[in-house]
Design a protein around this motif. Structure first.
Motif, PDB file in Angstrom:
ATOM      1  N   ARG A   1      38.338  65.270  41.632  1.00 33.02           N
ATOM      2  CA  ARG A   1      38.650  65.282  43.057  1.00 33.02           C
ATOM      3  C   ARG A   1      40.166  65.241  43.213  1.00 33.02           C
ATOM      4  NH1 ARG A   1      35.780  64.369  47.560  1.00 33.02           N
ATOM      5  NH2 ARG A   1      33.901  63.919  46.385  1.00 33.02           N
TER       6      ARG A   1
ATOM      7  N   CYS B   1      34.373  53.817  31.151  1.00 33.77           N
ATOM      8  CA  CYS B   1      33.596  54.700  32.029  1.00 33.77           C
ATOM      9  C   CYS B   1      33.441  56.085  31.396  1.00 33.77           C
ATOM     10  CB  CYS B   1      34.266  54.836  33.390  1.00 33.77           C
ATOM     11  SG  CYS B   1      33.330  55.935  34.480  1.00 33.77           S
TER      12      CYS B   1
ATOM     13  N   SER C   1      31.901  65.109  30.674  1.00 34.69           N
ATOM     14  CA  SER C   1      32.061  65.032  32.128  1.00 34.69           C
ATOM     15  C   SER C   1      33.424  65.536  32.548  1.00 34.69           C
ATOM     16  CB  SER C   1      31.767  63.622  32.647  1.00 34.69           C
ATOM     17  OG  SER C   1      32.708  62.716  32.146  1.00 34.69           O
TER      18      SER C   1
ATOM     19  N   THR D   1      45.869  57.469  38.273  1.00 31.01           N
ATOM     20  CA  THR D   1      45.589  56.160  37.702  1.00 31.01           C
ATOM     21  C   THR D   1      46.877  55.581  37.131  1.00 31.01           C
ATOM     22  OG1 THR D   1      44.095  54.876  36.313  1.00 31.01           O
ATOM     23  CG2 THR D   1      44.955  56.944  35.386  1.00 31.01           C
TER      24      THR D   1
ATOM     25  N   ARG E   1      35.492  57.612  47.488  1.00 30.32           N
ATOM     26  CA  ARG E   1      36.407  57.078  46.474  1.00 30.32           C
ATOM     27  C   ARG E   1      36.908  55.784  47.071  1.00 30.32           C
ATOM     28  NH1 ARG E   1      41.280  60.298  45.919  1.00 30.32           N
ATOM     29  NH2 ARG E   1      42.076  58.603  44.668  1.00 30.32           N
TER      30      ARG E   1
ATOM     31  N   LEU F   1      46.844  45.743  39.376  1.00 33.48           N
ATOM     32  CA  LEU F   1      46.054  46.944  39.654  1.00 33.48           C
ATOM     33  C   LEU F   1      44.598  46.539  39.863  1.00 33.48           C
ATOM     34  CD1 LEU F   1      47.511  49.121  36.762  1.00 33.48           C
ATOM     35  CD2 LEU F   1      48.086  49.341  39.185  1.00 33.48           C
TER      36      LEU F   1
ATOM     37  N   GLY G   1      31.798  60.366  43.516  1.00 35.29           N
ATOM     38  CA  GLY G   1      31.440  61.734  43.177  1.00 35.29           C
ATOM     39  C   GLY G   1      31.139  61.867  41.688  1.00 35.29           C
ATOM     40  N   ARG G   2      31.553  60.892  40.893  1.00 33.48           N
ATOM     41  CA  ARG G   2      31.350  60.973  39.444  1.00 33.48           C
ATOM     42  C   ARG G   2      30.521  59.838  38.881  1.00 33.48           C
ATOM     43  NH1 ARG G   2      35.992  64.353  36.900  1.00 33.48           N
ATOM     44  NH2 ARG G   2      34.741  63.948  35.059  1.00 33.48           N
TER      45      ARG G   2
ATOM     46  N   GLU H   1      37.822  51.063  33.435  1.00 37.52           N
ATOM     47  CA  GLU H   1      38.238  52.464  33.406  1.00 37.52           C
ATOM     48  C   GLU H   1      38.085  53.038  32.000  1.00 37.52           C
ATOM     49  OE1 GLU H   1      42.421  53.157  34.062  1.00 37.52           O
ATOM     50  OE2 GLU H   1      42.152  55.308  34.201  1.00 37.52           O
TER      51      GLU H   1
ATOM     52  N   LEU I   1      32.136  61.269  27.885  1.00 34.39           N
ATOM     53  CA  LEU I   1      33.351  61.350  28.685  1.00 34.39           C
ATOM     54  C   LEU I   1      33.968  62.745  28.608  1.00 34.39           C
ATOM     55  CD1 LEU I   1      35.455  60.044  30.465  1.00 34.39           C
ATOM     56  CD2 LEU I   1      36.614  59.190  28.428  1.00 34.39           C
TER      57      LEU I   1
ATOM     58  N   ARG J   1      43.555  62.221  42.765  1.00 34.83           N
ATOM     59  CA  ARG J   1      43.305  61.031  41.949  1.00 34.83           C
ATOM     60  C   ARG J   1      44.511  60.724  41.065  1.00 34.83           C
ATOM     61  NH1 ARG J   1      37.625  60.558  38.999  1.00 34.83           N
ATOM     62  NH2 ARG J   1      38.904  58.972  38.002  1.00 34.83           N
TER      63      ARG J   1
ATOM     64  N   ASP K   1      35.259  56.589  41.958  1.00 35.73           N
ATOM     65  CA  ASP K   1      34.924  57.866  42.588  1.00 35.73           C
ATOM     66  C   ASP K   1      33.406  58.044  42.509  1.00 35.73           C
ATOM     67  OD1 ASP K   1      34.526  60.413  43.396  1.00 35.73           O
ATOM     68  OD2 ASP K   1      35.993  61.333  42.031  1.00 35.73           O
TER      69      ASP K   1
ATOM     70  N   ASN L   1      32.179  58.650  32.751  1.00 36.71           N
ATOM     71  CA  ASN L   1      32.264  59.735  33.718  1.00 36.71           C
ATOM     72  C   ASN L   1      33.678  59.926  34.229  1.00 36.71           C
ATOM     73  OD1 ASN L   1      29.510  60.497  33.822  1.00 36.71           O
ATOM     74  ND2 ASN L   1      29.114  58.544  34.819  1.00 36.71           N
ATOM     75  N   GLY L   2      34.614  59.162  33.705  1.00 34.22           N
ATOM     76  CA  GLY L   2      35.976  59.255  34.223  1.00 34.22           C
ATOM     77  C   GLY L   2      36.004  58.990  35.712  1.00 34.22           C
ATOM     78  N   ALA L   3      35.221  58.012  36.161  1.00 32.29           N
ATOM     79  CA  ALA L   3      35.087  57.782  37.597  1.00 32.29           C
ATOM     80  C   ALA L   3      36.051  56.725  38.122  1.00 32.29           C
ATOM     81  CB  ALA L   3      33.651  57.367  37.924  1.00 32.29           C
ATOM     82  N   ILE L   4      36.744  56.028  37.212  1.00 26.96           N
ATOM     83  CA  ILE L   4      37.540  54.880  37.664  1.00 26.96           C
ATOM     84  C   ILE L   4      39.036  55.129  37.462  1.00 26.96           C
ATOM     85  CG2 ILE L   4      37.953  52.397  37.353  1.00 26.96           C
ATOM     86  CD1 ILE L   4      35.079  52.049  36.594  1.00 26.96           C
ATOM     87  N   ASP L   5      39.805  54.833  38.507  1.00 29.58           N
ATOM     88  CA  ASP L   5      41.263  54.827  38.415  1.00 29.58           C
ATOM     89  C   ASP L   5      41.739  53.413  38.676  1.00 29.58           C
ATOM     90  OD1 ASP L   5      41.541  57.619  38.119  1.00 29.58           O
ATOM     91  OD2 ASP L   5      41.284  57.882  40.282  1.00 29.58           O
ATOM     92  N   MET L   6      42.818  53.012  37.989  1.00 27.59           N
ATOM     93  CA  MET L   6      43.419  51.713  38.284  1.00 27.59           C
ATOM     94  C   MET L   6      44.563  51.957  39.254  1.00 27.59           C
ATOM     95  SD  MET L   6      41.535  49.644  36.643  1.00 27.59           S
ATOM     96  CE  MET L   6      42.458  48.113  36.895  1.00 27.59           C
TER      97      MET L   6
ATOM     98  N   PRO M   1      34.125  63.143  52.569  1.00 24.33           N
ATOM     99  CA  PRO M   1      33.822  62.963  51.136  1.00 24.33           C
ATOM    100  C   PRO M   1      34.789  62.012  50.450  1.00 24.33           C
ATOM    101  CG  PRO M   1      34.454  65.244  51.629  1.00 24.33           C
ATOM    102  CD  PRO M   1      34.406  64.521  52.943  1.00 24.33           C
TER     103      PRO M   1
ATOM    104  N   PRO N   1      47.372  50.314  42.405  1.00 26.64           N
ATOM    105  CA  PRO N   1      47.967  49.134  43.048  1.00 26.64           C
ATOM    106  C   PRO N   1      47.254  48.871  44.369  1.00 26.64           C
ATOM    107  CG  PRO N   1      49.627  50.831  42.600  1.00 26.64           C
ATOM    108  CD  PRO N   1      48.292  51.453  42.380  1.00 26.64           C
TER     109      PRO N   1
END
Ligand SMILES: Cc1cc2nc3c(=O)[nH]c(=O)nc-3n(C[C@H](O)[C@H](O)[C@H](O)COP(=O)(O)OP(=O)(O)OC[C@H]3O[C@@H](n4cnc5c(N)ncnc54)[C@H](O)[C@@H]3O)c2cc1C
Lengths: 598, 175
Positions: free
Chosen positions: B155, A56, B148, B160, A119, A78, A85-86, A53, B145, B158, A83, A58-63, A115, A65
């Motif tokens: 979305r 990344c 973007s 984290t 994710r 975690l 989309g990103r 995360e 980052l 989301r 995502d 593109n800010g595409a990853i969330d951690m 869509p 549970p």
């Protein structure tokens, strides 16, 4: 937004009547072997460190549970959710992954009308979950280094006959290199009993901001100079870096910060105590447990007096741990900061002999027992009573105190833990200085692979000439006609625990040896001396398997009496520090409550 | 390849030869010697094919590195010719008269790194980034980052979790 930006999307409308160029059902062609397609994550190998995360772009990853993933030592529980989309499939997340759990299959088609389906948490249900083909980083982890930075040490030949500190500490260059390897995931913080802000102070080293580093250390640990040298550093066993390389040298980086802040600056940064609040607290024992509580309470404005039986403060940090691992002046600086908060330490005051516990109770709002484990346990084997047989902690204490201890040419140590090595290596130094040769034999029940001592003790001990013999059970201290000790008779150990896992060593009596020595040292454990309590209080208190019973706040069953440290919990300095903070909090709660009543 | 290097070295002021494989190697040349070297490689030594032209941003050193990957098909050998440009006034020499395809690479480098190639056809026209207004995105000081985050919508829904804070909440909520 410029006009152009508004209009650009509409230029696409000119194609609205063209025949579509997309193929409704892609031909199903397999992508290249190393194609960077959809992600896979081996859930068991992943430790939830979140480095994917963090990198990344593109800010595409969330951690997040995930059911079935447990939060435990070294694993946040975690797991990454991506995502699509990103995501741009650049694979930085795969390249940086600390365990190699995150990879990419070569799968590249995925059709869905929802869509939000895009994710997803790789490693759960996706059809390409177990696909072999795809992208994984070649070889080991390279983006963050895998090798620990060098640190200078005294060579065996230079340290064998003296108590000079062995470890030199990192130079600035070495420290920055080491700090640079840390990915700041923070998995280590839960493992540290004091929950020190490890990633933050490591970042301070990297940024060369030692003032900030020092302040971070003092938020959780007034014994950072001590712990920077001799901490049991369990944090390093939860480090994300250890999965594919050396864990970060967290302990040495802590030491590096302290070593780089002069004392006057340290006092300035730590700042003073709050104004006096009128409460008085007595603490018995100036080890890390008692002194950490003293530090916190003094900073809160309490008048704190610490009563210490021995001539100088520090407890086992001074009278147990040898100087070659922890020089006294390092300990003295930590203690001096605590004293600067207004803590009064009264040495040579044994409670129960020089002053009664009842007096402390009478003159204070609360009393904390932090008496440690001062008495060595004996083996009780035949011959072990009488001169020539010593307890490790007694000898270590006398060495620190500068007393003359007998230094025979041959000595036998019983025990395979860290204390056994401390005394073995101390005696080896004294022998080398006195006789020019080392004659220490260390015998332990365990086999080499299961010694309780740290691995480096075995290595360094052997380098210094200590003869280490594993799997030996002590049977008798041999004495000559005059009663002088001549050695230790031992049997080979066949097993240490019985079927139920209880301690019950079994021996091969045919394999008997006598280890020659004019002194036998027992280093098989310590116990608390609770004689200061007196009969009445001993009777009144709740006990738990021979220790004073305490609750989670380190309160005994007597409302005015608290207990902390090795005497009630242990087993090391950092636990004593952590629990010192907790007991101080409980004491503050009690005195504030009393304030409300009066 | 080593023979070739020895042959060209003095005349074109080449740096040391850096072999990668038997038929692949790299060499660095001063910018003012580039055209002469490329022309000789093409016309005399059989390196008729420009495989690609690409750049690396050595931001800390204040340099851009161009690499002209040249292939000698008949001899089955590839030579990477590098030239270092000043990053502050990044201008490379137009080579499209040697290989027409160079124009496309040069247009891409203009857009992605901001390296100019005066005289190269359509070099100032947009290549693939439509309506780009930010720093050229392959420059290492471009913050991908941040871009973007500013440019693309998040979305909804989301969330984290910070591993350290999550572990605290699970393992030692009391502190
Ligand atoms: C040889 C040895 C090596 C060790 N090495 C390490 C190590 O490398 N790393 C690590 O983390 N831990 C190590 N430990 C463990 C660590 O030292 C202890 O866990 C820690 O010191 C416990 O702190 P404490 O405050 O509970 O007690 P202590 O440090 O034992 O301090 C208790 C103090 O109370 C005083 N006291 C006792 N009774 C009275 C009384 N009646 N009146 C007045 N004062 C009294 C004692 O004199 C002593 O100063 C080692 C221990 C030993 C014995």
């Amino acid at each position: 937004m410029s006009l152009r930006e508004v209009l650009t999307p509409f230029t696409a409308w000119k194609h609205v009547l063209d025949a579509p160029v997309t193929i409704p059902d892609p031909i199903g062609r397999e992508a290249a072997e190393r194609y960077r397609g959809f992600h896979q994550n081996d859930m068991e190998t992943c430790i939830g460190c979140g480095t994917c995360e963090a990198i990344c772009q593109n800010g595409a990853i969330d951690m997040v549970p995930v059911e079935g993933q447990v939060t435990e030592k070294g694993d946040s529980g975690l797991r990454p959710m991506i995502d699509y989309g990103r995501c741009c499939w650049c694979a930085l997340c795969v390249d940086v992954c600390m365990t190699g759990s995150l990879t990419m299959s070569n799968e590249y088609t995925w059709v869905d009308t929802d869509p939000d389906a895009f994710r997803f948490i790789p490693g759960l249900e996706e059809p390409w979950k177990d696909k072999e083909a795809g992208y994984r980083r070649e070889g080991g982890r390279e983006l963050s280094g895998t090798k620990r930075s060098h640190m200078g040490e005294l060579a065996p030949a230079l340290r064998g006959d003296n108590f000079s500190e062995i470890c030199a500490g990192f130079t600035r260059e070495e420290a920055i290199l080491e700090a640079d390897r840390c990915v700041e995931c923070g998995l280590c913080v839960a493992t540290c009993p004091a929950h020190m802000s490890i990633p933050d102070y490591i970042a301070a080293v990297r940024d060369q901001d030692y003032d900030r580093g020092l302040q971070l250390l003092y938020e959780t640990n007034p014994f950072s100079e001590v712990c920077g040298r001799i901490c049991t550093h369990k944090c390093e066993t939860s480090c994300a870096a250890l999965h594919e390389g050396d864990p970060i040298a967290i302990r040495w980086l802590k030491r590096h910060i302290i070593d780089n802040v002069p004392m006057e600056r340290r006092l300035e940064l730590v700042g003073g105590a709050k104004p006096a609040n009128g409460h008085r607290v007595a603490i018995v024992g100036a080890g890390p447990g008692g002194l950490t509580a003293a530090y916190d309470l003094a900073r809160e404005g309490c008048a704190v007096t610490v009563f210490e039986a021995l001539a100088a403060p520090g407890g086992m940090m001074r009278y147990g741990i040898p100087e070659y691992r922890l020089p006294y002046d390092a300990l003295d600086r930590d203690v001096a900061v605590i004293q600067a908060m207004g803590v009064e330490i009264r040495c040579n005051m044994r409670v129960g002999r020089d002053i009664a516990l009842d007096d402390l109770k009478r003159d204070h709002d609360a009393v904390i027992l932090a008496i440690g484990l001062q008495m060595g346990r004996g083996t009780r084997i035949p011959g072990s009573e009488g001169p020539g047989v010593e307890k490790a902690v007694d000898l270590l204490r006398r060495i620190t105190a500068g007393e003359d201890v007998p230094v025979p040419e041959r000595v036998v140590v019983i025990g395979g833990g860290n204390v056994a090595f401390d005394i073995a290596r101390s005696m080896a130094r004294l022998q080398k200085a006195t006789h020019g040769t080392v004659g220490v034999t260390l015998t332990a029940l365990e086999d080499r692979a299961h010694f309780l001592a740290d691995a480096e003790e075995l290595i360094e001990g052997a380098e210094e000439g200590v003869e280490i013999i594993d799997k030996r059970g002590p049977q008798e201290v041999m004495r000559d006609a005059s009663g002088a000790v001549t050695g230790l008779r031992s049997w080979a150990v066949t097993s240490i625990f019985d079927d139920q896992g209880r301690f019950a060593p079994a021996y091969d009596q045919a394999d008997e040896r006598v280890h020659e020595g004019a002194m036998v040292i027992e280093a098989i454990g310590q116990m608390a001396d609770v004689s200061l309590l007196g009969a009445e209080l001993t009777e009144a208190l709740d006990w738990n398997r021979g220790r004073i019973a305490i609750d989670a706040g380190f309160r005994t069953s007597e409302p005015w009496l608290f207990a902390v440290g090795d005497a009630v919990k242990g087993p090391d300095v950092i636990n004593a520090v952590a629990d010192g903070h907790r007991v101080a909090q409980s004491v503050m709660e009690r005195v504030s409550l009393q304030e409300g009543i009066s | 390849m080593r023979d070739l290097h020895a042959n060209l070295k003095t005349r074109h002021a080449l740096g040391p030869f850096e072999p990668r494989r038997a038929n692949l190697g790299f060499v660095t040349v001063p910018a003012e010697r580039l055209r002469g070297l490329l022309t000789e490689l093409r016309d005399v030594h059989g390196f008729t094919h420009l495989v690609l032209l690409t750049a690396v941003d050595w931001m800390e050193d204040g340099l851009f590195q161009l690499t002209y990957l040249m292939n000698d098909r008949a001899g089955d050998r590839t030579l990477g010719v590098r030239v270092m440009l000043n990053r502050d006034e990044a201008v490379g020499e137009d080579m499209h008269d040697l290989w027409p395809t160079a124009a496309t690479y040069q247009r891409e480098l203009k857009e992605m790194f901001g390296i100019d190639f005066p005289g190269s056809p359509r070099v100032d026209e947009e290549f693939i980034l439509e309506g780009w207004t930010d720093l050229p995105p392959y420059r290492r000081d471009f913050d991908s980052l941040a871009y973007s985050q500013q440019t693309y919508a998040e979305r909804p829904g989301r969330v984290t979790h910070d591993p350290r804070a999550h572990m605290k909440s699970k393992l030692y909520p009391e502190g």
